[in-house]
Enzyme design. Structure first.
Site, PDB file in Angstrom:
ATOM      1  N   CYS A 147     -29.939 -22.331 -97.294  1.00  0.00           N
ATOM      2  CA  CYS A 147     -30.626 -22.318 -96.005  1.00  0.00           C
ATOM      3  C   CYS A 147     -31.078 -23.720 -95.610  1.00  0.00           C
ATOM      4  O   CYS A 147     -32.060 -24.233 -96.149  1.00  0.00           O
ATOM      5  CB  CYS A 147     -31.817 -21.359 -96.091  1.00  0.00           C
ATOM      6  SG  CYS A 147     -32.860 -21.372 -94.638  1.00  0.00           S
ATOM      7  N   CYS A 203     -34.560 -23.959 -94.131  1.00  0.00           N
ATOM      8  CA  CYS A 203     -35.638 -23.907 -95.127  1.00  0.00           C
ATOM      9  C   CYS A 203     -35.735 -25.232 -95.903  1.00  0.00           C
ATOM     10  O   CYS A 203     -36.828 -25.701 -96.189  1.00  0.00           O
ATOM     11  CB  CYS A 203     -35.387 -22.804 -96.151  1.00  0.00           C
ATOM     12  SG  CYS A 203     -34.698 -21.301 -95.489  1.00  0.00           S
ATOM     13  N   ASP A 204     -34.605 -25.794 -96.281  1.00  0.00           N
ATOM     14  CA  ASP A 204     -34.628 -26.872 -97.277  1.00  0.00           C
ATOM     15  C   ASP A 204     -34.155 -28.237 -96.778  1.00  0.00           C
ATOM     16  O   ASP A 204     -34.279 -29.227 -97.500  1.00  0.00           O
ATOM     17  CB  ASP A 204     -33.757 -26.476 -98.487  1.00  0.00           C
ATOM     18  CG  ASP A 204     -34.281 -25.208 -99.158  1.00  0.00           C
ATOM     19  OD1 ASP A 204     -35.505 -24.995 -99.122  1.00  0.00           O
ATOM     20  OD2 ASP A 204     -33.469 -24.441 -99.699  1.00  0.00           O
TER      21      ASP A 204
END
Ligand code: NAP
Length: 311
Positions: A134, A137-138
């Site tokens: 993701c 997200c990261d």
């Protein structure tokens, strides 16, 4: 006498646990079958920085443990088991696990979607330590670094474009010489000076599990079988998702990719059966959107049961 739950929730990710917090707090007798991936996809990530309410971020497993405790606090019962068969032809619905059978008046399906993985040992070991599924997200963790994105679909293009906000260089590794992604996404990716493509190539291994971080990937050209290595700090997998809907096939309406089709809020084609989270949503796939849809499903369950009680 068989026990009949007012609501059974399948899945213990953000959608399932949020639904449980709401139904249990509304005094509905709630059972959560936690499923195969207890805590869902968030339990596989490290720092979650975009879930509201945690200015310093929160570790994925900790966030899920908090949600779990919150659901239990209101009386939801959790069982570490997965449904293996469901019979939704009549109510109460029949839900089977390996050694037990349950009945419920309403069902919330929050079984999520699993990221398709390459199937490498190193990928498992480095997930959350340089390997990610993701970018939203990261991506932030890869400022000025070199990352690779595996895949040739819209997700791979979207992830690559997003990563250019942070990374110095993004390499897209695709197993063919043509992208599957839509024209517009392809064009955006081709135009971006930070994105480069490596065609006809598959990832053979990710280095270096021994160091606990990503240092390079081993590649194989599928046309020539030639092996090579590319240094990078992050590997983003974008080779698709698989919704966990196999046991509902033939009973619940699914789209061509296997995601549950919802109508009118979180309702499925079967009255009394609702769905929330990634099992129906292949667009947003965020913890907060999953939690939001879990809340909606719970409120719809509550309203249905109330209406039925009033007659
Ligand atoms: P997808 O369209 O199924 O693409 C998956 C990609 O990964 C394909 O290029 C595929 O290669 C490759 N792949 C699959 N298994 C692989 C393996 N084992 N090793 C290496 N490569 C592998 O999945 P997606 O990109 O997640 O998209 C899913 C759906 O959501 C699509 O309908 C897409 O249009 C939609 N979506 C839309 C947007 C948007 O419009 N902004 C964003 C994200 C997703 P092949 O091409 O060779 O099969």
């Amino acid at each position: 006498m068989r026990e009949i739950w007012e609501v059974i929730i399948l899945g213990s990710g953000a959608a399932g646990l949020t639904a449980a917090i709401y139904t249990a707090r509304a005094n509905l007798k709630t059972l959560i079958m936690e499923g195969v991936e207890v805590g869902g996809q968030l339990s596989l990530t490290t720092l979650v920085e975009n879930y509201p309410g945690f200015p310093q971020g929160i570790m994925g497993p900790e966030l899920m443990e908090n949600m779990r405790q919150q659901a239990q606090h209101f009386g939801a019962q959790l069982r570490p088991m997965a449904a293996t068969r469901v019979d939704l032809k009549s109510r109460p619905f029949r839900i089977e696990a390996v050694e037990e059978t349950f009945w419920c008046k309403t069902l919330i399906i929050a079984t999520g979607a699993s990221t398709r993985m390459l199937g490498l040992e190193s990928e498992k070991k480095l997930l959350g330590h340089g390997v990610s599924t993701c970018a939203t997200c990261d991506g932030f963790f890869f400022k000025d670094q070199v990352v690779v994105v595996v895949g040739g679909g819209d997700s791979a293009m979207e992830e690559s474009l997003f990563l250019t906000k942070f990374a110095r260089q993004v390499w897209v590794i695709h197993r063919r010489d043509k992208l599957r992604a839509s024209k517009i996404m392809q064009e955006r990716a081709f135009k971006n000076p930070k994105i480069s493509f490596i065609w006809d190539t598959v990832v053979e291994d990710i280095l270096d599990p021994g160091l606990g971080k990503v240092t390079a990937i081993k590649l194989r050209d599928v046309k020539t079988n030639q092996l090579s290595q590319k240094g990078c700090e992050g590997v983003f997998l974008a080779i698709g998702h698989v919704p966990n809907t196999e046991i509902f096939r033939g009973q619940i309406e699914l789209d061509h990719m296997g995601y549950i089709i919802l109508k009118d809020g979180t309702r499925t084609n079967i009255p009394g059966v609702f769905a929330a989270g990634d099992v129906h949503d292949h667009i947003y796939r965020q913890a907060v959107t999953a939690a939001g849809s879990g809340c909606r499903a719970a409120i719809e369950v509550e309203r249905l049961l109330e209406a039925e009680e009033r007659g």
